[in-house]
Design a protein around this motif. Structure first.
Motif, PDB file in Angstrom:
ATOM      1  N   ILE A   1       8.202  -7.534  -1.040  1.00 39.88           N
ATOM      2  CA  ILE A   1       7.377  -6.346  -1.316  1.00 39.88           C
ATOM      3  C   ILE A   1       5.967  -6.756  -1.730  1.00 39.88           C
ATOM      4  CG2 ILE A   1       7.100  -4.348  -2.832  1.00 39.88           C
ATOM      5  CD1 ILE A   1      10.217  -4.337  -3.033  1.00 39.88           C
ATOM      6  N   VAL A   2       5.876  -7.741  -2.620  1.00 43.34           N
ATOM      7  CA  VAL A   2       4.570  -8.206  -3.094  1.00 43.34           C
ATOM      8  C   VAL A   2       3.773  -8.821  -1.948  1.00 43.34           C
ATOM      9  CG1 VAL A   2       3.419  -9.848  -4.617  1.00 43.34           C
ATOM     10  CG2 VAL A   2       5.360  -8.544  -5.459  1.00 43.34           C
ATOM     11  N   THR A   3       4.444  -9.567  -1.078  1.00 44.07           N
ATOM     12  CA  THR A   3       3.768 -10.164   0.074  1.00 44.07           C
ATOM     13  C   THR A   3       3.180  -9.090   0.984  1.00 44.07           C
ATOM     14  OG1 THR A   3       5.272 -12.072   0.026  1.00 44.07           O
ATOM     15  CG2 THR A   3       4.046 -11.690   2.062  1.00 44.07           C
ATOM     16  N   CYS A   4       3.943  -8.022   1.225  1.00 42.20           N
ATOM     17  CA  CYS A   4       3.445  -6.909   2.047  1.00 42.20           C
ATOM     18  C   CYS A   4       2.235  -6.246   1.391  1.00 42.20           C
ATOM     19  CB  CYS A   4       4.555  -5.887   2.273  1.00 42.20           C
ATOM     20  SG  CYS A   4       5.900  -6.462   3.328  1.00 42.20           S
ATOM     21  N   LEU A   5       2.294  -6.038   0.069  1.00 42.22           N
ATOM     22  CA  LEU A   5       1.164  -5.430  -0.636  1.00 42.22           C
ATOM     23  C   LEU A   5      -0.080  -6.322  -0.557  1.00 42.22           C
ATOM     24  CD1 LEU A   5       2.901  -3.928  -3.796  1.00 42.22           C
ATOM     25  CD2 LEU A   5       1.547  -2.664  -2.123  1.00 42.22           C
ATOM     26  N   CYS A   6       0.117  -7.632  -0.686  1.00 41.41           N
ATOM     27  CA  CYS A   6      -1.014  -8.563  -0.588  1.00 41.41           C
ATOM     28  C   CYS A   6      -1.622  -8.543   0.812  1.00 41.41           C
ATOM     29  CB  CYS A   6      -0.568  -9.977  -0.952  1.00 41.41           C
ATOM     30  SG  CYS A   6      -0.227 -10.224  -2.705  1.00 41.41           S
ATOM     31  N   ALA A   7      -0.771  -8.436   1.839  1.00 44.77           N
ATOM     32  CA  ALA A   7      -1.267  -8.371   3.220  1.00 44.77           C
ATOM     33  C   ALA A   7      -2.106  -7.111   3.429  1.00 44.77           C
ATOM     34  CB  ALA A   7      -0.095  -8.407   4.200  1.00 44.77           C
ATOM     35  N   VAL A   8      -1.606  -5.979   2.920  1.00 45.43           N
ATOM     36  CA  VAL A   8      -2.364  -4.725   3.009  1.00 45.43           C
ATOM     37  C   VAL A   8      -3.679  -4.849   2.241  1.00 45.43           C
ATOM     38  CG1 VAL A   8      -2.375  -2.275   2.384  1.00 45.43           C
ATOM     39  CG2 VAL A   8      -0.307  -3.298   3.353  1.00 45.43           C
ATOM     40  N   GLY A   9      -3.603  -5.467   1.070  1.00 39.16           N
ATOM     41  CA  GLY A   9      -4.797  -5.637   0.249  1.00 39.16           C
ATOM     42  C   GLY A   9      -5.847  -6.495   0.919  1.00 39.16           C
TER      43      GLY A   9
ATOM     44  N   MET B   1      -9.532  -5.379   2.008  1.00 35.93           N
ATOM     45  CA  MET B   1     -10.683  -6.098   1.475  1.00 35.93           C
ATOM     46  C   MET B   1     -11.564  -6.652   2.581  1.00 35.93           C
ATOM     47  SD  MET B   1     -12.275  -6.830  -1.252  1.00 35.93           S
ATOM     48  CE  MET B   1     -10.994  -6.121  -2.288  1.00 35.93           C
ATOM     49  N   TYR B   2     -10.940  -7.079   3.679  1.00 42.02           N
ATOM     50  CA  TYR B   2     -11.743  -7.601   4.799  1.00 42.02           C
ATOM     51  C   TYR B   2     -12.640  -6.509   5.365  1.00 42.02           C
ATOM     52  CZ  TYR B   2     -13.024  -9.913   9.137  1.00 42.02           C
ATOM     53  OH  TYR B   2     -13.743 -10.487  10.168  1.00 42.02           O
ATOM     54  N   SER B   3     -12.069  -5.301   5.503  1.00 44.08           N
ATOM     55  CA  SER B   3     -12.851  -4.200   6.048  1.00 44.08           C
ATOM     56  C   SER B   3     -13.913  -3.725   5.064  1.00 44.08           C
ATOM     57  CB  SER B   3     -11.922  -3.033   6.409  1.00 44.08           C
ATOM     58  OG  SER B   3     -12.664  -1.934   6.877  1.00 44.08           O
TER      59      SER B   3
ATOM     60  N   MET C   1      -5.613 -14.336  -5.002  1.00 44.44           N
ATOM     61  CA  MET C   1      -4.193 -14.137  -4.715  1.00 44.44           C
ATOM     62  C   MET C   1      -3.436 -15.457  -4.744  1.00 44.44           C
ATOM     63  SD  MET C   1      -4.053 -11.175  -1.788  1.00 44.44           S
ATOM     64  CE  MET C   1      -4.510  -9.477  -2.181  1.00 44.44           C
ATOM     65  N   ALA C   2      -4.066 -16.517  -4.246  1.00 39.86           N
ATOM     66  CA  ALA C   2      -3.429 -17.832  -4.286  1.00 39.86           C
ATOM     67  C   ALA C   2      -3.227 -18.287  -5.731  1.00 39.86           C
ATOM     68  CB  ALA C   2      -4.270 -18.849  -3.519  1.00 39.86           C
TER      69      ALA C   2
ATOM     70  N   ILE D   1      -4.936  -4.513  -4.302  1.00 41.60           N
ATOM     71  CA  ILE D   1      -5.879  -3.961  -3.337  1.00 41.60           C
ATOM     72  C   ILE D   1      -7.318  -4.135  -3.831  1.00 41.60           C
ATOM     73  CG2 ILE D   1      -6.428  -1.971  -1.903  1.00 41.60           C
ATOM     74  CD1 ILE D   1      -3.551  -2.890  -1.591  1.00 41.60           C
ATOM     75  N   SER D   2      -7.564  -3.807  -5.101  1.00 37.33           N
ATOM     76  CA  SER D   2      -8.905  -3.940  -5.672  1.00 37.33           C
ATOM     77  C   SER D   2      -9.271  -5.407  -5.870  1.00 37.33           C
ATOM     78  CB  SER D   2      -8.987  -3.218  -7.024  1.00 37.33           C
ATOM     79  OG  SER D   2      -8.825  -1.831  -6.873  1.00 37.33           O
ATOM     80  N   TYR D   3     -10.555  -5.687  -5.711  1.00 35.92           N
ATOM     81  CA  TYR D   3     -11.066  -7.035  -5.956  1.00 35.92           C
ATOM     82  C   TYR D   3     -11.114  -7.320  -7.453  1.00 35.92           C
ATOM     83  CZ  TYR D   3     -14.360 -10.913  -6.265  1.00 35.92           C
ATOM     84  OH  TYR D   3     -14.961 -12.116  -6.557  1.00 35.92           O
ATOM     85  N   GLY D   4     -10.743  -8.537  -7.831  1.00 35.88           N
ATOM     86  CA  GLY D   4     -10.833  -8.919  -9.243  1.00 35.88           C
ATOM     87  C   GLY D   4      -9.958 -10.111  -9.564  1.00 35.88           C
ATOM     88  N   GLY D   5     -10.548 -11.140 -10.133  1.00 38.47           N
ATOM     89  CA  GLY D   5      -9.793 -12.354 -10.445  1.00 38.47           C
ATOM     90  C   GLY D   5      -8.904 -12.198 -11.658  1.00 38.47           C
TER      91      GLY D   5
END
Length: 384
Positions: A28-36, A40-42, A58-59, A355-359
């Motif tokens: 589930i987390v992997t899918c959310l990261c892929a969507v995120g 973010m790319y767009s 994310m890494a 989804i949101s950017y932030g370290g």
């Protein structure tokens, strides 16, 4: 006699580390990261190095997740009091020596600039779960009072900075623990009714209480403006209402199927402020429409549900309370962020998980997921 020792394979060395991992949660987390990353790319391809930096974040969060997952819940419980005490002391230090930016004193220089309030997002549920574990089998009303005081101290310090968004996340995390510990509905329902009555009164009397120069006493001016802007963003369409109006326009213009990947006009013509951080959901909704939003909500619901399942199967009260609080914490993030972007909640600066950017936010999420994985490993949950 010569004895040959066979060198263990990479899988044999990794197997003990991965044993007991909850694979549905990881999927589930992997899918959310892929969507995120797609969002973010767009939204951020022409916004510096946001996409590359988010990939790095994310890494780093994945490393934190796998590291924390190796720590048994019993050891996490031993860290509860030290983390809470250090976090509160750092918040006191922020109040005295903190760095002020844009009118808010939230940061502290300890060789590097840190935001101590982020620590309390995890330290607060840890502390309260530890407290109720200590009182297991002998809970009294006074124990809930003590828990309320433990929660009120950091929440009050963070609100004073002021940082309404972070204080809300800390408050909700603590309240979830108190609720799961057995707080009576006789105490919860009156508070909910008072809250509903208060919101209704604010909406009804909007024209009178939002007059210029009227002091709300309990809130800062900028917080008053946020509430009044929420009630009627058209009063200042090019100022404080701009965020809400443009967010709603972007969401509405997405329709059912969206305008298409990287084709969002509100996004790429820069009508959406903070399109890679707080308002990334507006950019996502414009490009992927209602269908994409429903998919995203489904993934978040799966994440929360899986976290609650892990918590319900935990072997100790501490693990159940902590896991339940972290799981519902994702609900708070999602509800507040989507609510403020959609114009039903004030803008308080809460990111949308993954989804949101932030370290800092991403590392905090990785820490929370690592704790859930640790709880899952303590029961030896395997993929089903």
């Amino acid at each position: 006699m010569n004895i040959a020792f066979e060198k263990p394979s990479l899988w044999q060395r990794l197997k003990p580390v991965l044993a007991g991992f909850d694979w549905p949660l990881l999927l589930i987390v992997t899918c959310l990261c892929a969507v995120g990353l797609a969002a973010m790319y767009s939204a951020g391809y022409d916004h510096g190095t946001r996409f590359i930096d988010q990939s790095r974040n994310m890494a780093l969060a994945a490393i934190v997740l796998f590291t924390v997952a190796q720590i048994p819940p019993q050891r996490l419980m031993a860290l509860a009091v030290p983390l809470y005490v250090v976090g509160v002391l750092l918040l006191v230090a922020v109040a005295i020596f903190g760095i002020t930016k844009k009118g808010a004193t939230r940061w502290l220089n300890v060789g590097m600039v840190i935001q101590p309030s982020e620590m309390l997002k995890i330290a607060m549920p840890l502390m309260l779960a530890w407290w109720f574990q200590r009182r297991e089998g002998q809970l009294r009303g006074l124990d809930f009072v003590v828990a309320g005081l433990l929660l009120a101290v950091p929440v009050g310090l963070v609100m004073k900075q002021p940082d309404l968004g972070t204080s809300l996340l800390i408050l909700s995390g603590g309240l979830y623990v108190i609720f799961f510990a057995g707080l009576s509905w006789k105490l919860i329902i009156p508070v909910l009714l008072i809250g509903a009555a208060g919101i209704t009164a604010v909406v009804v009397s909007e024209q009178r209480i939002c007059q210029p120069g009227l002091d709300w006493v309990v809130l800062h001016d900028y917080q008053k403006h946020r509430v009044c802007t929420l009630l009627d963003p058209t009063q200042d369409p090019l100022g404080k209402g701009f965020h809400i109006i443009q967010g709603m326009v972007a969401i509405g213009s997405g329709g059912i199927s969206g305008k298409g990947f990287m084709k969002g006009t509100q996004t790429h013509l820069e009508f959406i402020p903070e399109r890679t951080t707080d308002f990334v959901f507006a950019a996502f909704a414009e490009e992927f429409g209602l269908a994409g939003c429903l998919l995203l909500l489904f993934l978040f619901l799966c994440l929360i549900y899986r976290g609650l399942i892990i918590s319900a199967q935990a072997p100790t009260l501490f693990s159940r309370l902590l896991g339940g609080s972290i799981s519902l914490g994702f609900f708070t993030y999602v509800f507040v962020n989507m609510g403020m972007v959609s114009g039903i909640l004030p803008v308080v600066g809460v990111p949308l998980p993954f989804i949101s950017y932030g370290g800092t936010a991403m590392v905090t999420l990785g820490l929370g997921l690592g704790i859930l994985m640790s709880i899952a490993k303590s029961r030896g949950l395997m993929q089903r």
